[in-house]
Each structure stands twice: as structure tokens, then as C-alpha cells.
Scaffold this motif. Structure first.
Motif, short mmCIF file in Angstrom:
data_model
loop_
_atom_site.label_atom_id
_atom_site.label_comp_id
_atom_site.label_asym_id
_atom_site.label_seq_id
_atom_site.Cartn_x
_atom_site.Cartn_y
_atom_site.Cartn_z
N ILE A 1 0.85 -1.31 -0.22
CA ILE A 1 -0.19 0.09 -0.02
C ILE A 1 0.96 1.37 -0.17
O ILE A 1 0.95 2.19 -0.86
CB ILE A 1 -0.89 -0.10 0.74
N ILE A 2 2.00 1.04 1.11
CA ILE A 2 3.14 2.46 0.29
C ILE A 2 3.19 2.66 -0.25
O ILE A 2 3.47 3.25 -1.00
CB ILE A 2 3.65 2.30 2.39
N VAL A 3 4.77 1.75 -1.01
CA VAL A 3 5.16 1.97 -2.14
C VAL A 3 3.90 1.66 -3.45
O VAL A 3 4.16 3.03 -4.74
CB VAL A 3 6.25 0.85 -2.19
N ASN A 4 2.71 1.36 -3.21
CA ASN A 4 2.20 1.36 -4.42
C ASN A 4 1.38 2.85 -5.12
O ASN A 4 1.39 3.56 -5.92
CB ASN A 4 1.25 0.45 -4.64
N THR A 5 0.88 3.12 -3.58
CA THR A 5 0.84 4.52 -3.19
C THR A 5 0.96 5.81 -4.28
O THR A 5 1.13 6.24 -5.49
CB THR A 5 0.14 4.94 -1.82
N LEU A 6 2.79 6.08 -3.49
CA LEU A 6 3.24 6.41 -3.76
C LEU A 6 3.88 6.38 -5.49
O LEU A 6 4.84 7.14 -6.27
CB LEU A 6 4.99 6.32 -3.17
N GLY A 7 4.13 5.78 -6.19
CA GLY A 7 4.36 4.97 -7.39
C GLY A 7 3.03 5.89 -8.04
O GLY A 7 3.67 6.02 -9.18
N ILE A 8 2.35 5.05 -8.25
CA ILE A 8 1.18 5.43 -8.59
C ILE A 8 0.98 7.05 -8.91
O ILE A 8 0.89 7.46 -9.94
CB ILE A 8 0.54 4.92 -8.29
N LEU A 9 1.36 7.51 -7.49
CA LEU A 9 0.83 9.36 -8.00
C LEU A 9 2.35 9.38 -8.37
O LEU A 9 1.41 10.50 -9.14
CB LEU A 9 0.47 9.73 -6.48
N SER A 10 3.47 9.36 -8.50
CA SER A 10 4.38 9.87 -9.41
C SER A 10 4.19 9.55 -10.70
O SER A 10 4.46 10.62 -11.56
CB SER A 10 5.86 8.65 -9.09
N GLY A 11 3.37 8.64 -11.31
CA GLY A 11 3.57 7.85 -12.47
C GLY A 11 2.24 9.30 -13.38
O GLY A 11 1.81 9.14 -14.00
N ILE B 1 8.66 18.92 -19.53
CA ILE B 1 8.86 18.77 -18.38
C ILE B 1 9.95 18.17 -18.61
O ILE B 1 10.36 18.65 -19.48
CB ILE B 1 7.68 17.66 -18.03
N ASN B 2 11.09 18.79 -17.71
CA ASN B 2 12.32 18.56 -17.48
C ASN B 2 12.46 16.82 -17.77
O ASN B 2 11.18 16.07 -17.25
CB ASN B 2 12.90 18.74 -16.21
N PRO B 3 12.52 16.38 -19.23
CA PRO B 3 13.09 14.64 -19.54
C PRO B 3 14.07 13.74 -18.64
O PRO B 3 13.31 13.09 -18.34
CB PRO B 3 13.63 15.06 -20.74
N LEU B 4 14.90 14.75 -17.93
CA LEU B 4 15.41 13.64 -16.74
C LEU B 4 14.04 13.53 -15.34
O LEU B 4 14.25 12.39 -15.22
CB LEU B 4 16.56 14.25 -16.39
N LEU B 5 13.24 14.10 -15.25
CA LEU B 5 12.33 14.32 -14.23
C LEU B 5 12.13 12.74 -14.86
O LEU B 5 11.23 12.42 -13.53
CB LEU B 5 11.89 15.80 -14.11
N ALA B 6 10.98 13.68 -15.71
CA ALA B 6 10.51 12.24 -16.36
C ALA B 6 10.77 11.07 -16.26
O ALA B 6 10.22 10.71 -16.25
CB ALA B 6 9.99 12.85 -17.75
N LYS B 7 11.92 11.14 -16.58
CA LYS B 7 12.38 9.67 -16.81
C LYS B 7 12.95 9.08 -15.61
O LYS B 7 11.53 7.41 -15.15
CB LYS B 7 13.91 9.50 -17.64
N ASN B 8 13.02 10.45 -14.45
CA ASN B 8 13.04 9.60 -12.69
C ASN B 8 11.65 8.96 -12.15
O ASN B 8 11.58 7.77 -11.92
CB ASN B 8 13.81 10.50 -11.83
N LEU B 9 10.78 10.17 -12.70
CA LEU B 9 9.33 9.38 -12.30
C LEU B 9 8.28 7.36 -12.89
O LEU B 9 8.32 7.44 -12.30
CB LEU B 9 8.02 10.63 -12.80
N ILE B 10 8.74 7.87 -14.54
CA ILE B 10 8.61 6.89 -15.16
C ILE B 10 8.68 5.07 -14.17
O ILE B 10 8.22 4.50 -14.62
CB ILE B 10 8.34 7.41 -16.35
N TYR B 11 10.50 5.85 -14.28
CA TYR B 11 11.24 4.44 -13.74
C TYR B 11 10.58 4.27 -12.68
O TYR B 11 10.57 3.10 -11.93
CB TYR B 11 12.45 4.63 -14.50
N PHE B 12 10.23 5.23 -11.99
CA PHE B 12 10.22 5.14 -9.66
C PHE B 12 8.84 4.42 -10.14
O PHE B 12 9.09 3.44 -9.07
CB PHE B 12 9.94 6.54 -9.59
N PHE B 13 7.30 4.70 -10.85
CA PHE B 13 6.22 4.42 -10.86
C PHE B 13 6.97 2.98 -11.50
O PHE B 13 6.07 2.14 -11.13
CB PHE B 13 5.76 5.29 -12.16
N GLY B 14 7.81 2.44 -12.53
CA GLY B 14 6.91 1.50 -13.15
C GLY B 14 7.85 0.12 -12.49
O GLY B 14 7.89 -0.77 -12.46
#
Ligand code: HEM
Length: 484
Positions: free
Chosen positions: A198-208, A226-239
């Protein structure tokens, strides 16, 4: 014919769980066939144009990851609902949003030609070079958003239910007991694992969701960026978090069912709590290991990615695999078919982590990351770790009312085991020989790996057909114990 009824499965299965499980099994099988088409094309046995290959790759990647989430959710809901009150309405809302998302995604791919991959890089959806329209990309993004919203609601409901019963999600995780040293051995492992998810998935989905909304806006208002590097970080954090959470949800089946077969309880302990607390942090901190090739990433984050790669997963894996071995050791367990699958899952999860750790080392990553080594490691722990947990769970709950044909199911088990190991090793061997990943067409020198991989995939699919038919037939039977 030897038949078998599982030891004790007193509770009936909810219709929602059966719906999730049946859908997951059928979709996994279909996605495996899509995977085989890609592998056979790489092997030179099928002539698939590059644009179609990437459409198939997008379908297979998004389909497998999404459906693993649904399968994991069925296991979590089934067992967590024994300890806390979960909403059935939410279970069905998540299912409805999932199906709507799938329709949008399939439409975007097969009607709109979208082929940007499930972890696309920003701003690829808007820069298709004429291959797909902004509407097609928007349909894909909206589909992902709907699925994300469904899982968010699912996790929030589970979080609320745990909070109502245990005081907070952190107490559900056992943090209070870990810190105070007063271990209550009746605290269910299922609640610990669910709290972490619940903790990790909620944060992951929100950043995605952040990156998806910006991408959607950018399709129609290109000045919104959006800054492409920030976007890549958010996508991979979520994924990274989402796919890992599917395993953490599914491992609940091991905690709940292996004890039934071994005739011994699985009790929480201080190392168990510590492992899950560590995994909660590590699974979120480790994602930079997907970005080790991005020279523009801040160096400390990359170092963090490498160090945490060595640590992430290991604590939970150790307490689970070691715990499973201790549980069955001299227990007189009779290795019924579901128990075999659950034990195979321990092997696949542990084995798949090793090449992942190798790839998480910066110097190795520089040469291995864009090779077949990477599909090798994640297919290893998804195909031989995650899916066997789901299959073991499915066979267990569906054979409570109608016996399994043991010989036939054992044959499917060993076929699957052999095929899946050969399939994953063929990917790893290709990576070892520097065969690149995500290439639609392969050079003749690489095709031997692809051909072995394709043959092994056929074996896996044959076994899977046998398992899915047995499972779905039982799920459809009226007398199979069902609650609303
Ligand atoms: C018989 C079973 C399977 C076959 C034949 C298969 C085949 C493939 C192939 C050929 C690729 C592309 C490799 C490349 O060139 O990079 C791939 C990628 C992938 N597969 Fe599978 N696969 C199977 C099972 C699974 C399972 C069970 C999962 C997850 C539960 C999965 C998840 C993925 C993902 C996430 C990708 C990455 C897609 C991307 O790079 O965007 N696959 N698979």
C-alpha cells in the motif's frame, strides 16, 4: 488417476477474486503468445514488420505488467479480507477501470498504431515521426491513467481497512513492534506485506500519474513541458515500484498456503519485520539502477542505485526463501501440485535476483543494460517467481471443491519449469553475447539464442494451456464455493 483435494480451505472464494484470477490467467496466456510472435520474429522464423513488432512489444509489456498487478491484487484481497474489512465495491471498481484502460490501450495500439513501449521516454508519445497520432498517444496515456486510478483506489481502501483495525498502515507493517521489541506472533504476515505494498504502490502510482498528466497535456499544448530527466525518473520510479509490488502482493500466497501444506504456522518475527521495513525503503530507493547509463543523472543517485541494488529485495527474499525452507524441512509435506508451484516460485525469485544484481553494478551495467541480459533477469523472476505464486494460489483455491488430476498437473508443472528456465537462460546467454534488447530484427549470428528461446517459449505455452484450462474450467463451475 490420482486425485487430490487440498488440506484445508475453509473460506469460499469471492466472485471478484475469481474474476480477477480467471481474467489474469487468460490474458497471461494471450500475452505469452504475443511474446512468442516477437521471439520467433527475432529468430528469423516469422516476418514481422518493425512497426508491428513494436506494437506487439508495447502490448506485451503493458499487458503483462498490468495483468500481473491484477493477479497480485486478487491474492492480496483474498487473504487480507480474512483480517480486515475490504470493500467489494472497490474490488469491482478497480476491475471496471482496468478493463476500460485495457480497451483504450488496445485501441491506441492496434487502431492508432501507438508503439512507444510501456515505459516510454518523454517526449516520445508526442514525437512519433508520423507513426501514430496525438489522439492515439492520448488514448494510451488515458488507458494507463485509468488503470492507475483503479489500483490507487484499491490500495487506499486496503490502507483504510488496515488503519481501522490496526491503527495505521505503519503498525500494519509491524514498525511499532519492531521498534519496541514486543513481537506479537499472532500479527499476520499478510497484513505486513499488504501494508508495504500500500505504501510503495500509492507513492509509485502518484508519481506515474504526474508524468502521465503532463504527457497528455503536452500532446495538445506543446508549450507545456517537463524536464526530460525528471520525467524519466518519475516513469522508472513508477514502473519499478509497480512491477515489484506485484511480487510483494503475490508472495502472500506463499505465507498463507505453504503452512497449510507443511502443517506448520508461518509466524512473524523481528527479522521478518525488519526485512519488510527495509524492503519498503529499498524498493523505492533502488530505481536509479535503471538510469545508470544516463550520464546526466546526479552521481550520488547512481551510486545509491548500485548500493541499494545489492540490498533491495534481499531482506524479504532471504526471510521468505529461508523461511519457506525451514517451514518444509522435516515437516512431512506431501508436495501436492500447488505446493510445488509455490516452492518453484522461491527458486525463480531468488534465481532471478542474481542477474539483476549483476546488472545493478555500474561497470557491468555500462555494457549489459541494453542487451538481452535485462529481459533475461526479469523474465526469470516474473516467469519462474511471480507466475508460479499466482498459479499455486489459483490451483489451491480451485481444487478445494474438485480434485486435480495429479499426474497431468505434475507433467504441466515440470514442462513449465524446464521451458521457463531454458527460455530465461536463452535471453541471459544472448545478453552475455551482447545481443541488444528491443531490436525487431536480429543478425543471423544472434539467431541461435532466439531459436532456443522460441522453442522453450512453445514448451512454456503448452504447459500454460494445460494449467489455464484446468483453472478456468474450475472457476466457471457453479458448485465451486463462491461468495458474492
Ligand atoms: C512464454 C512467455 C513469454 C515470452 C515468449 C516473452 C517474450 C518476450 C520478448 C521476445 C520480449 C522482447 C525482448 C526484447 O527484445 O527486448 C519481451 C519483453 C517483455 N516481457 Fe516477455 N515473454 C514472456 C513472458 C513474460 C511474462 C510472464 C512477463 C511478466 C509477467 C513478461 C514481461 C515482459 C516485459 C515487461 C517486457 C519488456 C517490454 C519492453 O521492453 O518494453 N513476459 N518478452
Amino acid at each position: 488417476m490420482t486425485t487430490y483435494l487440498p488440506p484445508v480451505e475453509s473460506k469460499d472464494t469471492s466472485f471478484g477474486v475469481k474474476l480477477y484470477l480467471g481474467t489474469s490467467m487468460v490474458v497471461v496466456l494471450l500475452m505469452m503468445v504475443v511474446g512468442l510472435l516477437m521471439r520467433a520474429a527475432q529468430a528469423g522464423w516469422l516476418d514481422i514488420p518493425a512497426d508491428i513488432f513494436y506494437q506487439l512489444m508495447t502490448t506485451h509489456g503493458a499487458g503483462m505488467v498490468g495483468i500481473s498487478g491484477l493477479a497480485g491484487a486478487s491474492i492480496m484481497w483474498h487473504f487480507l479480507s480474512r483480517h480486515v474489512h475490504l470493500s467489494r465495491t472497490v474490488l469491482y471498481i478497480n476491475y471496471g477501470l482496468f478493463l476500460s484502460g485495457v480497451v483504450l490501450i488496445l485501441g491506441s495500439i492496434f487502431w492508432g498504431g501507438y508503439a512507444g513501449g510501456w515505459t516510454f521516454l518523454w517526449p516520445l508519445p508526442a514525437k512519433s515521426m508520423g507513426l501514430w497520432s496525438a489522439d492515439a498517444a492520448a488514448s494510451f496515456i488515458l488507458g494507463l491513467l485509468l488503470i492507475g486510478v483503479g489500483f490507487l483506489i484499491f490500495n487506499l481502501d486496503a490502507g483504510l481497512a488496515i488503519t481501522r483495525r490496526y491503527g495505521s498502515v505503519l503498525r500494519g507493517l509491524g514498525l511499532d513492534q519492531l521498534l519496541s521489541g514486543e513481537i506479537r506472533s499472532d500479527h499476520p504476515p499478510t497484513v505486513v506485506a499488504s501494508s508495504m505494498v500500500i505504501i510503495v504502490n500509492t507513492l509509485g502510482i502518484l508519481s506515474g500519474a504526474v508524468v502521465l498528466v503532463v504527457t497528455l497535456a503536452n500532446l495538445y499544448f506543446p508549450e507545456l513541458v517537463i524536464n526530460p530527466l525528471l520525467a524519466k525518473n518519475l516513469i522508472y520510479f513508477f514502473g519499478h515500484v509497480f512491477i515489484n509490488a506485484t511480487i510483494y502482493m503475490s508472495v502472500i500466497a506463499v505465507y498463507e498456503l505453504l503452512p497449510v501444506y507443511a502443517g506448520r504456522p508461518w509466524k512473524v518475527s523481528r527479522p521478518f519485520y525488519a526485512a519488510w521495513a527495509a524492503a519498503t525503503v529499498f524498493v523505492m530507493a533502488v530505481y536509479p539502477h535503471h538510469l545508470l547509463l544516463d550520464a546526466v543523472m546526479p552521481a550520488p543517485l547512481l551510486v545509491l542505485g548500485q548500493i541499494v541494488s545489492y540490498l533491495s529485495g534481499i531482506p524479504v527474499l532471504l526471510v521468505t526463501a529461508y523461511g519457506a525452507l525451514l517451514l518444509v524441512y522435516r515437516s512431512g509435506i506431501q508436495w501436492q501440485v500447488p505446493a510445488l508451484w509455490l516452492m518453484l516460485a522461491m527458486f525463480g525469485w531468488a534465481g532471478g535476483v542474481i542477474p539483476a544484481i549483476v546488472d545493478g553494478t555500474i561497470q557491468i551495467n555500462k555494457v549489459m543494460h541494453n542487451t538481452m541480459w535485462v529481459p533475461g533477469h526479469f523474465h526469470f523472476y516474473l516467469l519462474i517467481g511471480l507466475l508460479p505464486m499466482v498459479i499455486g494460489f489459483g490451483l489451491h483455491i480451485t481444487s478445494a471443491h474438485k480434485a486435480l488430476n495429479v499426474q497431468v498437473q505434475r507433467t504441466f508443472f515440470f514442462l513449465y519449469f524446464a521451458g521457463a528456465v531454458a527460455f530465461s537462460v536463452a535471453f541471459l546467454a544472448g545478453g552475455w553475447a551482447s545481443v541488444p534488447r528491443r531490436w525487431a530484427q536480429h543478425w543471423p549470428e544472434w539467431m541461435a539464442y532466439d531459436q532456443v528461446g522460441s522453442l522453450a517459449a512453445i514448451v512454456v505455452i503448452i504447459a500454460m494451456v494445460g494449467v489455464v484450462i484446468a483453472l478456468v474450467r474450475r472457476l466457471l463451475e457453479r458448485n465451486h464455493g463462491t461468495t458474492a
